[in-house]
Design a protein around this motif. Sequence first.
Motif, PDB file in Angstrom:
ATOM      1  N   ASN A 120       0.841  -1.201   0.000  1.00 23.41           N
ATOM      2  CA  ASN A 120       0.000   0.000   0.000  1.00 23.41           C
ATOM      3  C   ASN A 120       0.870   1.243   0.000  1.00 23.41           C
ATOM      4  OD1 ASN A 120      -2.980  -0.728   0.367  1.00 23.41           O
ATOM      5  ND2 ASN A 120      -1.970  -2.044   1.884  1.00 23.41           N
ATOM      6  N   SER A 121       0.427   2.245  -0.681  1.00 23.35           N
ATOM      7  CA  SER A 121       1.127   3.526  -0.685  1.00 23.35           C
ATOM      8  C   SER A 121       0.104   4.640  -0.864  1.00 23.35           C
ATOM      9  CB  SER A 121       2.160   3.582  -1.816  1.00 23.35           C
ATOM     10  OG  SER A 121       2.799   4.845  -1.846  1.00 23.35           O
ATOM     11  N   THR A 122       0.191   5.661  -0.012  1.00 22.21           N
ATOM     12  CA  THR A 122      -0.704   6.814  -0.114  1.00 22.21           C
ATOM     13  C   THR A 122       0.124   8.092  -0.105  1.00 22.21           C
ATOM     14  OG1 THR A 122      -2.527   5.685   0.991  1.00 22.21           O
ATOM     15  CG2 THR A 122      -2.611   8.087   0.939  1.00 22.21           C
ATOM     16  N   LYS A 123      -0.072   8.920  -1.098  1.00 23.93           N
ATOM     17  CA  LYS A 123       0.637  10.192  -1.165  1.00 23.93           C
ATOM     18  C   LYS A 123      -0.370  11.327  -1.248  1.00 23.93           C
ATOM     19  CE  LYS A 123       4.990   8.677  -3.250  1.00 23.93           C
ATOM     20  NZ  LYS A 123       5.946   8.891  -4.367  1.00 23.93           N
ATOM     21  N   THR A 124      -0.020  12.422  -0.604  1.00 25.68           N
ATOM     22  CA  THR A 124      -0.854  13.622  -0.637  1.00 25.68           C
ATOM     23  C   THR A 124       0.009  14.801  -1.071  1.00 25.68           C
ATOM     24  OG1 THR A 124      -2.265  12.801   1.147  1.00 25.68           O
ATOM     25  CG2 THR A 124      -2.335  15.162   0.702  1.00 25.68           C
ATOM     26  N   TYR A 125      -0.469  15.546  -2.039  1.00 26.20           N
ATOM     27  CA  TYR A 125       0.273  16.725  -2.486  1.00 26.20           C
ATOM     28  C   TYR A 125      -0.712  17.788  -2.949  1.00 26.20           C
ATOM     29  CZ  TYR A 125      -0.540  14.692  -7.140  1.00 26.20           C
ATOM     30  OH  TYR A 125      -1.122  14.163  -8.262  1.00 26.20           O
ATOM     31  N   ASN A 126      -0.206  19.004  -3.101  1.00 21.42           N
ATOM     32  CA  ASN A 126      -1.080  20.086  -3.544  1.00 21.42           C
ATOM     33  C   ASN A 126      -0.716  20.529  -4.948  1.00 21.42           C
ATOM     34  OD1 ASN A 126       1.323  21.321  -2.826  1.00 21.42           O
ATOM     35  ND2 ASN A 126       0.317  23.224  -2.241  1.00 21.42           N
TER      36      ASN A 126
END
Length: 221
Positions: free
Chosen positions: A164-170
Amino acid sequence: MKKKIALIIVIGFAALLSAQQYRPPQSQFIPEHDFRFGVGVKTFEAANLNFTFFDLDLFQSPIDFTTKDFYSGARYTTNSWFLEYIYQANSWFGVGLVANYLAYYNNYLDGVTNENVGNNYTQHFSIYPTIRFTWLRRNNFNMYSSFGIGQRIVTNHDYLRDINSTKTYNSIAGQITLVGFTLGNKIYGFSDLLTLGSQGELNVGIGYRLSIPQKKNNHEK
């Protein structure tokens, strides 16, 4: 092609002349709150215009996407759903805020067996100020242009072969509309035709106008 361009120019000039011929007195316009709910298709996701304020990986095991033993399946989208508020200060100028949501989903399939080996789920949350210029008003029909720019938060969830991998960016968000129109009075329908941005290339929806009560002059009886 030249004939089409010339036709567009002629139509544009005709619309501007019509707008100039119809100028209702400012005293007749009552400021109003304008609320909209709509949906757009073919959004501009601005994937290559992301900023670097933060890039958060919530898991310690990043997925190696350089491998060639899988491929992405068809992508399904919610399209773009948005809420818009405009304070219409006078007959031609309004300012407000837009919030919209977009998500899409696709599976990862094994390159040999075509079995499902994972998936991707990505969500976009956008919010930005916007201004609107209404350049034609005739009875229950309005035409306008608008522009807004702001921020988008993107969360990208990947699952591939038990990792699993979760990334958050703007990223940047916004919308520019050259031609849009409304049909109706207090409750109305709208469509943005010549438009591009986070809300989509074609937007439709419903709106509601709430007039702001004006304070009576003390000398009035």
